[in-house]
Each structure stands twice: as C-alpha cells, then as structure tokens.
Design a protein around this motif. Structure first.
Motif, PDB file in Angstrom:
ATOM      1  N   VAL A   1       0.821  -1.219   0.000  1.00  9.38           N
ATOM      2  CA  VAL A   1       0.000   0.000   0.000  1.00  9.38           C
ATOM      3  C   VAL A   1       0.855   1.269   0.000  1.00  9.38           C
ATOM      4  N   THR A   2       2.158   1.132  -0.269  1.00  9.04           N
ATOM      5  CA  THR A   2       3.031   2.306  -0.229  1.00  9.04           C
ATOM      6  C   THR A   2       3.792   2.509  -1.535  1.00  9.04           C
ATOM      7  N   GLY A   3       3.214   2.071  -2.656  1.00  9.88           N
ATOM      8  CA  GLY A   3       3.834   2.333  -3.943  1.00  9.88           C
ATOM      9  C   GLY A   3       3.757   3.812  -4.297  1.00  9.88           C
ATOM     10  N   PRO A   4       4.443   4.269  -5.333  1.00 11.96           N
ATOM     11  CA  PRO A   4       5.246   3.496  -6.272  1.00 11.96           C
ATOM     12  C   PRO A   4       6.553   3.003  -5.662  1.00 11.96           C
ATOM     13  N   TYR A   5       7.281   2.191  -6.438  1.00  6.40           N
ATOM     14  CA  TYR A   5       8.359   1.405  -5.875  1.00  6.40           C
ATOM     15  C   TYR A   5       9.733   1.782  -6.408  1.00  6.40           C
TER      16      TYR A   5
END
Length: 381
Positions: free
Chosen positions: A295-299
């Motif tokens: 739930v913390t993209g982008p990567y």
C-alpha cells in the motif's frame, strides 16, 4: 495555537485514537512523545505553512506520501524531489548508520543513510529548501514560539532555557519527533502475517506458497536482503537487513523530465552520503522494509515502478531466460539500463531459479499479508 496548528494536532490525535495507541491525554503535551506528535502534524513548521512531516509520511497512507507521485512536491508548490519518500513506519528499528571495517554500510535513515538516526532524519526536511523550505533554525524557533503550548512543553521537557538557543530548540524538536516515531503507533505488528504467527489468521494456499518461497534458501533470493532474523517466520520481523545494494534500477525518465534534473543526472545513492567516499558504493541504496509494501507504492528509490508485481518481475529478469522476462509489463518495452551499472550486487541478484507466473503471484500475495491491519482496506486484488 494557530488554526492550522490546531487542525494538524487534531489530525494527529484522531490518528492516535483510531490506532488505540495514545501518547497524550486530551491533547496535552505532557511527554516528549506527545510533543513530537503535535510537531509531526504541524504545517506551521514549513515556510508557507502548507506542509508537515505527515504530508510526505502520511499515517493514512502507510506513513508514505499518499499524494500519488514518484517523488514528493515541496512546500513551495513547485519543487519536486528525485527520490520516493520511504515509509516512516517501522523506521525506528533501523540501526544507526555505520560502516564496517570491510566498508559495508548498514542502517541509517533516508535511502542513502545520510541521517544516522531517527532524530537526524527528523532534522532534515524543515531546512531542505525543496521540502519544507524553512530558511534557518532561527526561523523554525520563531515558528515554535508562536505556539504557547510549545513554549511551555519545551521548557518542561527539555529545560527552561531550551528556547533561548536556536540550535538547542531545533535539536529538541527533532528529538521529540523521533520519540513519537518510536511509539508503537508506527509499528503495531498486527498484519495478517503477524496474526498468522499468533494463530489468529489462516493464510490462503496462495499466501502460504508465497511465504514458503520467500523464506526458502533454495527457490528465491528474497530473504538474502529482506530478512533480519535468520530464523524464518520470526516474530516482529522487519523484512530488511538494512544493508545497501545496487539492484540495477533504471532511471525514472518521467520524473526527471518533471523535476528538471534531466536525463544526464545520475543518482549515485550511498555515495551521496557524506560518510562514504568509496566509488564502489555508487548506486547502492538501503534495503527497505517490506512492511506495508503493498500500500506504499510506487516502488524503488525513484518510484519508477507502479505495481508490486512489476517489482518481482524486475528481480526475476536476472534469472529467467524467457523472452517475456525482458519486458517491463508497465511499459511494454525492455527494462531500462541500470542508472549505475558497475556495482551491481550480482551474487544476490542471480541466486535462485527463475520464477513462473504462479510463484510470482504467490510472492505478491504473501507481501500483501505484511500490511498493518488499519491499512488492509487499501489492498487491491
């Protein structure tokens, strides 16, 4: 307290209430943690009073920047960074930045470890002209003095003379924010993975397969960098060994076009840490936690990939000879060349066999189980 300051503090108190991890009572700044909570949400500590720590490390978005960009927009509304804001969740477990006698870097904060500790990290953004944009520690002190509650709390918690000196007040501010970030609010260890270990959740067959693959010493290379305890499925695993590697991430051309750095700019990663001078460290970045990764993209450090499955396929390209493994599924074109090519961690990258689609999707399913309970509603199929 100004209206903006009140709203920011209220947001912080609401979050704490929702998480069931209060650090203060009725908004009173009675501890360094509760003072840090108020400071963390206070937009008055930015030049234009539009940005707080929580802007780029939003508690509603896994303590990452929830505004959707590859990099964070600054308080001035125009400055755009070159790196993706890492999550502040579980950051307290990163050891202080050190260099081993062999020259290996471990720990620290930021992607290049240039802040040795949480307090050092908290001290950075307010004075970064591309972030919160304050001109000096003295200016920050004047903003703190606008708030009578801060004046009283700083005197009580850090000494009656602390607000007489800009450096002392600034260091106290950074310490308080770090104390807040060290509370269990940032690290609840209550994901489906944690509940599985406690016998409170039964993983699906796909999630179970992904977990087996992840911790396997034979079928994947995930655990070489994304496992701290050397015992599989250990309690309170942070899913990073805090070491630094160059995994061949390509430049984010779209971000560079928008932030003005241009195609010729090279982010040398760990080599930009003032404590590091060895050219062999160029292009290396700290291994991030996989907690809340879904739930913390982008990567990647530059936000170049949008989808978590793309990240797994990027790693798989080092071991697969299939023609399809050479193509970035997000662009339909071959993977870009590494931004820094001479220092790749090939030993780690080439460990393990190629993965088929079933195993790739199982790894993604397992990583979704690392999502804190309060963010599970953000997960998508």
């Amino acid at each position: 307290m100004s209206e903006i300051g009140r709203s920011g503090a209220a947001a912080g108190l609401l979050l704490v209430a929702l998480a069931g991890a209060a650090v203060g009572e009725s908004g009173a700044l009675t501890s360094r943690e509760s003072l840090g909570q108020a400071l963390y949400f206070d937009v008055n500590l930015s030049a234009n009073r539009t940005q707080s720590c929580a802007t780029c490390h939003d508690p509603q978005a896994g303590f990452a920047d929830g505004r959707g960009g590859a990099a964070s927009l600054g308080d001035n509304g125009t400055s755009l960074g070159d790196r993706n804001a890492p999550t502040a969740a579980y950051a307290r477990f990163s050891p202080a930045f050190t260099l081993t006698p062999e020259g290996k870097a471990v720990g620290g904060q930021f992607h290049d470890g240039r802040a040795a500790t949480l307090a050092d990290q908290a001290a950075g953004p307010p004075l970064n002209l591309d972030e919160m944009g304050m001109a000096s520690r003295a200016q920050v002190l004047e903003r703190l003095k606008e708030n009578p509650s801060y004046v009283a709390a700083f005197a009580k918690l850090y000494g009656p003379q602390v607000m007489d000196d800009a450096d002392a007040a600034y260091d106290a501010m950074a310490d308080a924010i770090a104390r807040f970030e060290e509370t269990d609010l940032f690290a609840p260890f209550d994901s489906r993975y944690d509940r599985h270990l406690r016998g409170e959740y039964k993983m699906t067959p796909q999630e179970e397969l992904g977990m087996t693959l992840f911790f396997s010493q034979q079928f994947t290379n995930c655990n070489l960098c994304h496992q701290l305890a050397r015992v599989p499925a250990a309690k309170n695993e942070t899913f990073t060994n805090y070491e630094y590697h160059n995994i061949g991430v390509p430049p984010n051309a779209d971000l560079r076009a928008r932030n003005g750095k241009g195609a010729g700019h090279v982010d040398t990663g760990l080599l930009e840490n003032p404590a590091v001078s060895d050219p062999a460290q160029a292009g290396k970045f700290k291994t991030p936690t996989l907690r809340n990764v879904a739930v913390t993209g982008p990567y990647m450090h530059n936000g170049v990939f949008s989808d978590l499955e793309t990240v797994v396929r990027f790693y798989n390209k080092y071991n697969s000879i299939a023609e399809s493994s050479r193509i970035n599924p997000e662009t339909g074109r071959p993977w870009g060349d590494p931004e820094v090519s001479g220092t790749l961690s090939m030993t780690e990258l080439e460990t393990g066999p190629a993965l088929d689609d079933r195993r790739i999707k199982a790894l993604v399913a397992f990583m979704k189980t690392l999502t804190d309970r309060r963010y599970e509603h953000l997960l998508t199929d």
